[in-house]
Write an enzyme that holds these catalytic residues in place. Structure first.
Site, PDB file in Angstrom:
ATOM      1  N   THR A 154      -6.174   3.488  -1.514  1.00 40.05           N
ATOM      2  CA  THR A 154      -7.477   3.819  -2.103  1.00 40.05           C
ATOM      3  C   THR A 154      -7.670   5.323  -2.268  1.00 40.05           C
ATOM      4  O   THR A 154      -8.253   5.787  -3.237  1.00 40.05           O
ATOM      5  CB  THR A 154      -8.610   3.253  -1.213  1.00 40.05           C
ATOM      6  OG1 THR A 154      -8.550   1.845  -1.279  1.00 40.05           O
ATOM      7  CG2 THR A 154      -9.980   3.714  -1.667  1.00 40.05           C
ATOM      8  N   SER A 214      -1.004  -3.197   0.471  1.00 42.03           N
ATOM      9  CA  SER A 214      -0.660  -4.609   0.713  1.00 42.03           C
ATOM     10  C   SER A 214       0.735  -4.920   0.162  1.00 42.03           C
ATOM     11  O   SER A 214       1.309  -5.964   0.469  1.00 42.03           O
ATOM     12  CB  SER A 214      -1.725  -5.552   0.154  1.00 42.03           C
ATOM     13  OG  SER A 214      -2.295  -5.026  -0.985  1.00 42.03           O
ATOM     14  N   THR A 228      -5.236   1.793   3.525  1.00 40.03           N
ATOM     15  CA  THR A 228      -5.678   1.442   4.877  1.00 40.03           C
ATOM     16  C   THR A 228      -5.268   0.031   5.291  1.00 40.03           C
ATOM     17  O   THR A 228      -5.182  -0.255   6.481  1.00 40.03           O
ATOM     18  CB  THR A 228      -7.218   1.548   4.999  1.00 40.03           C
ATOM     19  OG1 THR A 228      -7.813   0.644   4.061  1.00 40.03           O
ATOM     20  CG2 THR A 228      -7.690   2.948   4.742  1.00 40.03           C
ATOM     21  N   ASP A 229      -5.022  -0.866   4.309  1.00 43.97           N
ATOM     22  CA  ASP A 229      -4.822  -2.280   4.666  1.00 43.97           C
ATOM     23  C   ASP A 229      -3.656  -2.480   5.636  1.00 43.97           C
ATOM     24  O   ASP A 229      -3.765  -3.233   6.591  1.00 43.97           O
ATOM     25  CB  ASP A 229      -4.588  -3.120   3.398  1.00 43.97           C
ATOM     26  CG  ASP A 229      -5.870  -3.298   2.595  1.00 43.97           C
ATOM     27  OD1 ASP A 229      -6.947  -2.965   3.133  1.00 43.97           O
ATOM     28  OD2 ASP A 229      -5.798  -3.775   1.440  1.00 43.97           O
TER      29      ASP A 229
HETATM   30  N1  ASP Z   1      -6.052  -1.954  -0.706  1.00 43.72           N
HETATM   31  C1  ASP Z   1      -6.058  -0.576  -0.286  1.00 43.72           C
HETATM   32  C2  ASP Z   1      -4.711  -0.272   0.341  1.00 43.72           C
HETATM   33  O1  ASP Z   1      -4.493  -0.600   1.464  1.00 43.72           O
HETATM   34  C3  ASP Z   1      -7.151  -0.328   0.683  1.00 43.72           C
HETATM   35  C4  ASP Z   1      -7.301   1.095   1.156  1.00 43.72           C
HETATM   36  O2  ASP Z   1      -6.488   1.951   0.971  1.00 43.72           O
HETATM   37  O3  ASP Z   1      -8.353   1.358   1.792  1.00 43.72           O
HETATM   38  O4  ASP Z   1      -3.870   0.270  -0.320  1.00 43.72           O
END
Ligand code: ASP
Length: 510
Positions: A13, A96, A126-127
């Site tokens: 993100t 992901s 973050t995932d």
């Molecule tokens: N879907 C994103 C990822 O993990 C979520 C994020 O970065 O907060 O790449």
């Protein structure tokens, strides 16, 4: 003074923007590293006046600069400078999509520039950030510099975003010399107001600023107006040279129990010859339902040379097999304890240990390597005595590992599996004394003998039962190096004992 920090951008993100630049609410997709850093000079947190200098402006960008606009230097308020190098995944990804092949790429990229930089920042979604942080913690051997992973809940392209602050905090911690902070020679996640050990991290919220936390271990530091590092939590700088172990065995599987779980549904999974390790996420301190079929699956897997690890579904606390009847059989059939690891640490540690070709993976899996668990477990097995040979028994074994530090034993329990009594009538009281390293002990040994670690007193009900006793203090005092013996002697004349297994489980700090 100048510190060199290397930034590796993998996606997530933090660097996402709307697919259609004309339509800000179109789905987010990963943008390039150049796009990402285009937003930083505009933010002017450390704006041009304070000295974001683009020393290569007007020149042909170096391959490691952040696109043509570059952000190769950052002058701090204290007069020090952080100089950056960077690299990016050719195609930045949503995390992901990150897997072991990407962890290898990240590890190898960092290794290739390790000597030239003082610290490293990895920008990541973050995932699966906590999985990456755990995997890299294990893959990096003798890490002596900070590897700081960060990302954000909102893209850097937004007006209201956590991306800039997270990135700046990560840069400060990686560039510790310039920012006058202590060195953290570990893989850490810096997110919102916390500094988390990589192999202790979990994503805990889809939307809070503090989306990553350390649910079962102390933070390594906190971030507010000041950055505070908790020195007593930081691991020492290793003396040996840094290396990367890129071999991971992906043939592992996680299974979550739930009320109504049918073990016949996972029979195929347990028979799959390619799967080498299973993590069973159990209830509470490591309990499973009283299901013979499930026990049979675990036993067969262990007998076939596979690893089965017990990990609690609870977010805090630790597995303590043997505390309840619902888990005491699991140790006897060879299930390993995941102690207080996160799911992310457990799965990546298993990949790493199985991939490393360790001669005794089951031993390595229960030892703390990077601070991923709060202690190391050293089970010592002494074998059993069959009913027809029931007698006062001395069983010998060896300290399983030279890493067991006697001065750092924090817990110890004695387990006698299927303990039965001969020579006692049903309903009769019996007494059993257990001695550590007193091979000659028998029923005449005085009651206050310092080597007596346990006394079990119970009514013999005619059926063998597993008995467990916490013996921490006595083990700390009585254990030696090398050979260990346990002697079982009856406290009443004529009573003799038999058992299917005898174990001393020792937990020690690393
Ligand atoms: N879907 C994103 C990822 O993990 C979520 C994020 O970065 O907060 O790449």
């Amino acid at each position: 003074m100048t510190t060199n920090v290397f930034i590796l951008y993998t996606g997530g993100t933090i660097g996402m923007g709307p697919r259609d630049p004309e339509d800000p609410i179109s789905p987010l997709e990963p943008k390039s590293i150049g796009d990402l850093f285009r937003f930083l000079p505009d933010f002017r947190l450390y704006g041009e006046k304070k000295g974001i200098r683009t020393r290569n402006a007007g020149q042909k960008p170096k391959p490691d600069a952040f696109g043509a606009g570059g952000l190769p230097f950052l002058d701090l308020d204290n007069g020090n400078t952080i100089r950056f190098g960077s690299a990016s995944f050719e195609k930045p990804v949503d995390s992901s999509d990150v897997g072991p092949a990407d962890w290898r790429r990240m590890a190898e990229m960092i290794a290739s520039v390790y000597d030239a930089y003082d610290g490293f920042v990895i920008l990541h979604g973050t995932d699966t950030m906590a999985y990456t942080a755990s995997a890299l913690s294990f893959m990096f051997q003798n890490l002596g510099k900070p590897v700081v992973i960060t990302g954000s809940q909102l893209p850097v392209s937004g007006v209201r975003t956590d991306a800039v602050l997270n990135l700046m905090n990560a840069v400060f911690i990686a560039g510790y010399q310039a920012s006058d902070l202590p060195l953290i020679p570990e893989v850490v996640i810096v997110f919102a107001d916390r500094i988390v050990r990589g192999c202790r991290a979990s994503k805990v919220s889809t939307s809070d600023w503090a989306g990553i936390d350390s649910p079962n271990a102390p933070l390594l530091g906190t971030i507010g107006e000041r950055i505070k590092i908790h020195d007593q939590e930081i691991r020492p700088v290793p003396l040996r040279p840094f290396a990367v172990n890129p071999r991971l065995d992906e043939n592992v599987f996680i299974i979550d129990l739930f009320p109504g779980f049918r073990s016949d549904r996972i029979e195929g999974l347990f028979r799959d010859p390619d799967i080498r390790g299973y993590i069973l996420r159990t209830y509470g301190t490591g309990n499973i339902p009283n299901d013979r079929a499930l026990l049979g699956l675990i036993r067969n897997a262990v007998e076939a040379g596979k690893i089965v690890m017990n990990l609690s579904q609870c977010g805090t606390g630790t597995v303590e097999m043997g505390l309840y009847a619902a888990s005491s059989a699991l140790i006897d059939i060879g299930m390993l304890s995941g102690l207080d690891m996160t799911r992310e640490a457990a799965v990546t540690k298993m990949m790493w240990i199985l991939g490393s070709g360790a001669a005794r993976p089951e031993q390595e899996l229960q030892i703390d390597h990077r601070g991923e668990q709060s202690g190391s477990l050293y089970p010592i097995a002494f074998g059993g005595v069959p009913e027809e040979k029931a007698a006062p028994a001395c069983r010998r074994s060896r300290i399983p590992d030279i890493r067991l530090n006697r001065a750092r034993i924090t817990g110890s329990s004695l387990r006698i599996s299927d303990l039965g009594v001969k020579g006692a009538a049903v309903g009769e009281r019996t007494i059993l004394h257990v001695y550590l390293n007193r091979p000659e002990a028998d029923h005449r040994t005085p009651p206050d003998d310092e080597k007596r670690i346990a006394t079990l007193e119970f009514d013999w009900n005619g059926r063998p039962e597993t008995r467990i006793k916490v013996v921490t203090r006595k083990t700390q005092a009585g254990i030696g190096d090398g050979e260990v013996s346990l002697t079982l002697a009856g406290g009443l004349p004529g009573h003799r004992f038999y058992f299917s297994g005898l174990h001393l489980e020792i937990v020690a700090d690393a």
